[in-house]
Design an enzyme around this catalytic site. Structure first.
Site, PDB file in Angstrom:
ATOM      1  N   CYS A   3      -7.907  -7.405  44.166  1.00  0.00           N
ATOM      2  CA  CYS A   3      -7.402  -8.024  45.387  1.00  0.00           C
ATOM      3  C   CYS A   3      -7.749  -7.145  46.574  1.00  0.00           C
ATOM      4  CB  CYS A   3      -5.891  -8.217  45.297  1.00  0.00           C
ATOM      5  SG  CYS A   3      -5.137  -8.821  46.829  1.00  0.00           S
ATOM      6  N   CYS A  11      -1.066  -5.602  51.750  1.00  0.00           N
ATOM      7  CA  CYS A  11      -0.044  -6.324  50.995  1.00  0.00           C
ATOM      8  C   CYS A  11       0.109  -5.652  49.638  1.00  0.00           C
ATOM      9  CB  CYS A  11      -0.431  -7.796  50.815  1.00  0.00           C
ATOM     10  SG  CYS A  11       0.759  -8.726  49.797  1.00  0.00           S
ATOM     11  N   CYS A  14       2.235  -7.678  44.931  1.00  0.00           N
ATOM     12  CA  CYS A  14       1.896  -7.699  43.504  1.00  0.00           C
ATOM     13  C   CYS A  14       1.821  -6.262  43.009  1.00  0.00           C
ATOM     14  CB  CYS A  14       0.567  -8.431  43.283  1.00  0.00           C
ATOM     15  SG  CYS A  14       0.626 -10.183  43.682  1.00  0.00           S
ATOM     16  N   GLN A 216       9.976 -24.023  39.209  1.00  0.00           N
ATOM     17  CA  GLN A 216       9.344 -22.769  38.808  1.00  0.00           C
ATOM     18  C   GLN A 216       8.011 -22.567  39.527  1.00  0.00           C
ATOM     19  OE1 GLN A 216      10.876 -20.635  37.072  1.00  0.00           O
ATOM     20  NE2 GLN A 216      12.149 -21.565  35.493  1.00  0.00           N
ATOM     21  N   TYR A 245      22.844 -25.721  35.384  1.00  0.00           N
ATOM     22  CA  TYR A 245      21.856 -25.316  36.402  1.00  0.00           C
ATOM     23  C   TYR A 245      20.586 -26.166  36.230  1.00  0.00           C
ATOM     24  CZ  TYR A 245      24.744 -21.046  36.061  1.00  0.00           C
ATOM     25  OH  TYR A 245      25.776 -20.146  35.986  1.00  0.00           O
ATOM     26  N   ASN A 308      19.874 -22.056  32.551  1.00  0.00           N
ATOM     27  CA  ASN A 308      18.746 -21.462  33.274  1.00  0.00           C
ATOM     28  C   ASN A 308      19.273 -20.954  34.615  1.00  0.00           C
ATOM     29  OD1 ASN A 308      16.130 -20.756  34.077  1.00  0.00           O
ATOM     30  ND2 ASN A 308      15.717 -22.788  34.917  1.00  0.00           N
ATOM     31  N   CYS A 335      15.372 -15.251  34.013  1.00  0.00           N
ATOM     32  CA  CYS A 335      14.355 -14.557  34.797  1.00  0.00           C
ATOM     33  C   CYS A 335      14.741 -13.113  35.049  1.00  0.00           C
ATOM     34  CB  CYS A 335      14.113 -15.292  36.121  1.00  0.00           C
ATOM     35  SG  CYS A 335      15.567 -15.371  37.202  1.00  0.00           S
TER      36      CYS A 335
END
Length: 378
Positions: A3, A11, A14, A216, A245, A308, A335
């Site tokens: 990247c 940035c 990530c 998602q 949820y 979830n 998550c």
């Protein structure tokens, strides 16, 4: 994945950029194994770790949440630097190709409509964010987050040109966020096209996504989660399932089957409206209601419950409700493995039987993990 934005230090969102993808995935599995070791390493544990589900390492994001900076004549779409100046990330490699292709025409539209980017330090300007979502068939939902309704007439005037340039635009809205605070969107949504929902077709199920509804970030991995939940519940022949949820009904509609009663609960009324629309179209036996899943105080014994939750997890109240219920099976999609571990500790009679890591967020430390929990006989 390489990247240029990361290499130039403009940035660093990530955090694992440049790390070999196989090593990323192995690290996530190891992290989950470490946090869940108290339930998997015990002598009496009967837990099966399934192979992780890998993602495409690039072009996987179906959402672009772009802060608008610069000027109306030279807007940036991306993030803000430490000085609150715009950093343009239109070529971001984790965005889908369809999203990347749509961003230059949207930037040109901002100039034509003279939408002045919001200047945070000066508290001046109109356009705060551009939110773009792509469906599996390439259709787009575009939302302009504005400080006020001042520019709506100009947006409406120039919108036909944008729709002609981007015929894949299915839904366009303006979201009003007058407050000066660090949130992505406001409460008021102004529709600008006839269609107000984006059809998300996954396998044999179509979900209707409204502006502001949760879906998602990684469509392929989301479909994998839904398939896994359906496979487990079909294997167990669960006749009644609650989806807490439930959002727009992703899990509930995927596990719906002849002879199975499905009930979804979600605090967002627009999301429930979308879920009901999808259920009616599909002709499945699924009901949906608005409610706070976290505050449920009694469960009238469905065979299985799907949860979830957001990153904070289920919390003590819902864990206690599930622990003292007669529910025999819980499918937990998380998550955040740290909050998952806390919740498992609060539900000792519901023990993990199968665990699988799903790489929802390549190039970062984040991932999704799904656990099949079954009530212990002892």
């Amino acid at each position: 994945m390489q990247c240029d934005y990361f290499d130039a230090a403009v940035c660093r969102s990530c955090t694992l950029m440049g790390v070999d993808y196989d090593a990323q995935l192995a690290g996530k599995v190891a992290h989950a194994e470490r946090l869940l070791a108290p339930w998997t390493d015990a002598a009496e544990a009967q837990v099966q770790w399934l192979p992780p589900v890998a993602s495409r390492p690039e072009a996987f994001r179906n959402k672009a949440k772009m802060v608008v900076g610069g000027t109306a004549d030279a807007p940036t779409l991306g993030i803000l630097d430490a000085a609150r100046r715009g950093v343009d990330l239109r070529g971001c490699g984790v965005l889908s190709e369809g999203l990347r292709a749509a961003l230059p025409p949207i930037a040109a539209f901002i100039t034509r409509a003279q939408l002045t980017p919001y200047d945070i330090p000066a508290r001046r300007g109109e356009l705060k964010n551009v939110l773009l979502t792509e469906s599996p068939d390439g259709r787009l939902m575009l939302r302009f987050v504005l400080r006020s309704s001042e520019s709506l007439s100009r947006i409406r005037k120039h919108l036909p040109g944008l729709l002609a340039e981007l015929p894949q635009l299915a839904v366009v809205t303006a979201n009003l966020l007058p407050e000066h605070k660090a949130v992505l969107e406001g409460e008021l949504e102004v529709p600008l096209t006839a269609d107000e929902t984006l059809a998300m077709r996954l396998d044999d199920v179509t979900l209707h996504l409204r502006p502001g509804s949760f879906f998602q970030t990684n469509t392929e991995i989301a479909a994998g989660l839904y398939r896994q939940a359906r496979e487990w519940l079909d294997e167990l022949a669960s006749a009644s399932v609650w989806d807490l949820y439930c959002g727009v009904g992703g899990f509930a509609l995927h596990v719906a089957a002849p002879g199975r009663r499905v009930r979804g609960i979600e605090v967002s009324a627009p999301a429930i409206e979308s879920a009901r629309m999808s259920a009616t179209e599909a002709g499945v036996d699924a009901t949906f209601e608005v409610g706070d899943a976290t505050a449920i105080t009694g469960i009238d014994a469905p065979d299985a419950v799907i949860v979830n939750p957001p990153r904070r997890g289920l919390g003590a109240e819902l864990c206690a409700t599930l622990e003292t219920s007669s529910v025999g099976t819980v499918v937990y999609s998380s998550c955040n493995t740290e909050s998952l571990a806390r919740d498992l500790a609060a539900m000792p009679s519901l023990r993990p039987r199968r665990i699988r890591v799903f790489d929802m967020f390549p190039q970062t430390d984040h991932y999704e993990v799904m656990v099949l929990l079954q009530r212990s006989a002892d």
